[in-house]
Design a protein around this motif. Sequence first.
Motif, PDB file in Angstrom:
ATOM      1  N   GLY A 123      50.091  -6.438 -64.433  1.00  9.01           N
ATOM      2  CA  GLY A 123      50.718  -6.885 -65.671  1.00  9.01           C
ATOM      3  C   GLY A 123      52.220  -6.728 -65.647  1.00  9.01           C
ATOM      4  O   GLY A 123      52.798  -6.232 -64.668  1.00  9.01           O
ATOM      5  N   ASN A 124      52.850  -7.155 -66.734  1.00 12.34           N
ATOM      6  CA  ASN A 124      54.305  -7.074 -66.889  1.00 12.34           C
ATOM      7  C   ASN A 124      54.644  -6.663 -68.311  1.00 12.34           C
ATOM      8  O   ASN A 124      53.850  -6.868 -69.244  1.00 12.34           O
ATOM      9  N   CYS A 171      52.738  -5.740 -73.609  1.00 11.60           N
ATOM     10  CA  CYS A 171      52.525  -6.059 -72.201  1.00 11.60           C
ATOM     11  C   CYS A 171      51.489  -7.170 -72.069  1.00 11.60           C
ATOM     12  O   CYS A 171      50.612  -7.338 -72.934  1.00 11.60           O
ATOM     13  N   ARG A 172      51.570  -7.902 -70.967  1.00 10.66           N
ATOM     14  CA  ARG A 172      50.622  -8.965 -70.645  1.00 10.66           C
ATOM     15  C   ARG A 172      50.004  -8.664 -69.288  1.00 10.66           C
ATOM     16  O   ARG A 172      50.705  -8.287 -68.347  1.00 10.66           O
ATOM     17  N   PHE A 173      48.655  -8.879 -69.160  1.00 12.92           N
ATOM     18  CA  PHE A 173      47.924  -8.579 -67.936  1.00 12.92           C
ATOM     19  C   PHE A 173      47.217  -9.836 -67.439  1.00 12.92           C
ATOM     20  O   PHE A 173      47.096 -10.834 -68.162  1.00 12.92           O
ATOM     21  N   ASN A 174      46.709  -9.785 -66.198  1.00  6.45           N
ATOM     22  CA  ASN A 174      46.076 -10.949 -65.593  1.00  6.45           C
ATOM     23  C   ASN A 174      44.602 -11.090 -65.959  1.00  6.45           C
ATOM     24  O   ASN A 174      43.940 -12.004 -65.478  1.00  6.45           O
ATOM     25  N   ASN A 175      44.075 -10.196 -66.789  1.00  5.03           N
ATOM     26  CA  ASN A 175      42.688 -10.294 -67.241  1.00  5.03           C
ATOM     27  C   ASN A 175      42.541  -9.470 -68.520  1.00  5.03           C
ATOM     28  O   ASN A 175      43.481  -8.786 -68.943  1.00  5.03           O
ATOM     29  N   LYS A 186      42.906  -9.459 -76.242  1.00  9.44           N
ATOM     30  CA  LYS A 186      42.529 -10.158 -75.012  1.00  9.44           C
ATOM     31  C   LYS A 186      43.388  -9.653 -73.840  1.00  9.44           C
ATOM     32  O   LYS A 186      43.255  -8.527 -73.416  1.00  9.44           O
ATOM     33  N   ARG A 187      44.291 -10.505 -73.315  1.00 12.61           N
ATOM     34  CA  ARG A 187      45.104 -10.123 -72.167  1.00 12.61           C
ATOM     35  C   ARG A 187      46.394  -9.419 -72.559  1.00 12.61           C
ATOM     36  O   ARG A 187      47.128  -8.955 -71.688  1.00 12.61           O
ATOM     37  N   LYS A 188      46.684  -9.357 -73.805  1.00 12.58           N
ATOM     38  CA  LYS A 188      47.878  -8.671 -74.275  1.00 12.58           C
ATOM     39  C   LYS A 188      47.485  -7.348 -74.916  1.00 12.58           C
ATOM     40  O   LYS A 188      46.394  -7.225 -75.484  1.00 12.58           O
ATOM     41  N   ALA A 189      48.407  -6.389 -74.832  1.00 11.81           N
ATOM     42  CA  ALA A 189      48.133  -5.069 -75.400  1.00 11.81           C
ATOM     43  C   ALA A 189      49.443  -4.374 -75.706  1.00 11.81           C
ATOM     44  O   ALA A 189      50.481  -4.646 -75.091  1.00 11.81           O
TER      45      ALA A 189
END
Length: 710
Positions: free
Chosen positions: A668-669, A682-686, A637-640
Amino acid sequence: MAKHNSGGSKQKNKQFKGESKRKSKQKQTQILKKQIKKKEPQPQQSDTMQTEKQKKVIKETPYNPYEQDLKKTKKPKIIALIPFNEEANCYAIRQMIIQHLQLQNLIVNSYDTQEFFLNVPTSKINKQPLQFIFLNRDIDNILDACKIADIMVPVLSCRESNVQQLAIDPLNNARAFDNQGYKILSNLRAQGVLPTICLIQDLDQIQQNKRAQVKKLFNRYFQSEFKDSHIIGLEQLDNIQVLIRQIVGTQEPKLEWRDSRGYMIPEDICFVNNELSIQGIWRGTVGINPNQLIHITGIDDFQIKRIEIIRQMEEQETLHRDEALAESYDPICRNKQIQDIGDDFLKEIENLQLQDEGQQEKEMEIDSQSDDISYDEQDEDFDQQDQDAEKKRLQQLDDFEITARAPEDLDYEDEIDYKMDVKLRERYEKYQGLKNIRTDKFDPLTFLPDEAEQIFNLRYLKKIKQDALQYHLLQKQFPPGVRVKITLQLIEPQLLVAKLNQPKIYVISGLLQHERKMTQMHVKMHRHNSYDQVIKSKQDVYVQVGFRRAKINPIYSRILTNCTKTKFVKTIRDDEFYLCSFYFLTSYPPQNILFYNSDQDFVKGNIIGTGEISRCDAFQVILKRIVLTGYPFKINKRKAVIRLMFYNPDDIKYFKPVELATKLGLKGNIIEPIGTHGLMKCRFNNFIRPNDIISLSLYKRIHPRFPKIM
């Protein structure tokens, strides 16, 4: 309401015998009075006020002691003749002018040689004296002559025209402008074109029945390049009179960049007792005083020792240099502090820099305590276990290699390739992260080079120019239009004499206050339409700024909308406007800037760009960007999990505070590193897609290369 109409029964009395004559006389007198009133209108209030102001101005105008000198010395009009094809011969036109005007006993000074100049005195045809400059096809002489000329005369010869094939192929058979001619024309357009009078030479060598066809074809060439210009054919000697009348009737142009400084074309140059004396008529709208500096085009700036006004059978008046009021000759600042001219906002920059450095150290300590990341340098003595782990990691890197990509295969403009064993935290230690280059604040007092202590800063350039012009007018000076003799204070007389002995046109121009001070100049420039190659930053080029000409090492940056910061670019490949930054002596706008690409000499170079002065600001922020890229390995999902951006966990921890961005517009961050091979969570906003590319942008402030000054 109905209108009453009297019928035919209305009574009509008999008129008096003299009544008709009296009425006719009254009408005639009234008409005469109206005509007199029209011819003699009464003065309005605005007209009376204007006449009173004019009377006051006449009463208040002070006595001009140089009025007689201005009447005696008539300023000649300067005409530059330029050949635009190889067959054009300007020296043949010189002989025609001498033969037609029957000039005898020509005055030849040490500088006014017969090769370049011809002085024509006043006569019945020309009420103003004329000075002709006959040029060859050297670009530097042509540009220097057109800086001081009032009229430009392009010359084309039709001697080599193929008359028999003109109707079939007029473009190739006319042989009007050649390659060198178009090169000269492009340089003149970049510098500024003067009023033109075009000449067609060697028409008498064309057959009589083909002469009109050739003249019509050459007229089309001139009209396409020089619009609204008068064209004259020199098939007869009497056409010289038409040329002179046209020159006398052409109005002189008003160019602010040269008139506001003052200039002079030398009539006599002599070197006696280690002193160089230059004699000529000072031109422009401002006078000359001994406390200012002057510039000799192609050589350098010089101090004035004294100025003498040239008079016949009268006492000479001399102005000497005053050391207390004289302009400084040193271009750099020696007190190790940036001099901000025209603004008192930055007087204690060293203290401000120390405060900023102290705040940055405190912030770094707080971040290191919160993130538990050590930024200390590695010790020279490693433990045995760390050395074994490093050997294992290097063996794994040998099994997995990444080939370097071509610039066309990169995903971003500023993307970089690096080897797997490179420690990014050490290599890019001076870089920092920004969320948005346009909106994020960047302190202009940080990351300044050591050379910033030796230069001057001019924030409000237009206001400083106005103050410099007012200061110049308050000095005791000789007015423009008088013949003066300038004696220079030389530093290296032998080198100067060796340069002045060369057959070349030299231009003497004045410098305003602060125009000898070194600063960081920023020019809004674009690539010239005749140059289609790549322009590289930090590559030596020749620049012409007004009367000055020098070799510089500039950097180019992209101009951002609604932002004072600019982004550094390595190369210029299009014709858009860029900001060209380099260290140079102060110059006030408006002045046209020309850039040439030559490693050896200015004459051999081709024009690569043109521009105009934007500002002279030593605190301009120019940021260089680099982009690190990575690719999704596992997606939830929003993590990768991202790979191929870093290759060790220490680099991931160092760049963890920097925000990530993707090619498809996500933000993301970095959460944490995974393992020891450079994988990171990493985490993203979508929701992220498998075909997306993750990027991390880093910025560093850069500056141009400082020139070598003794």
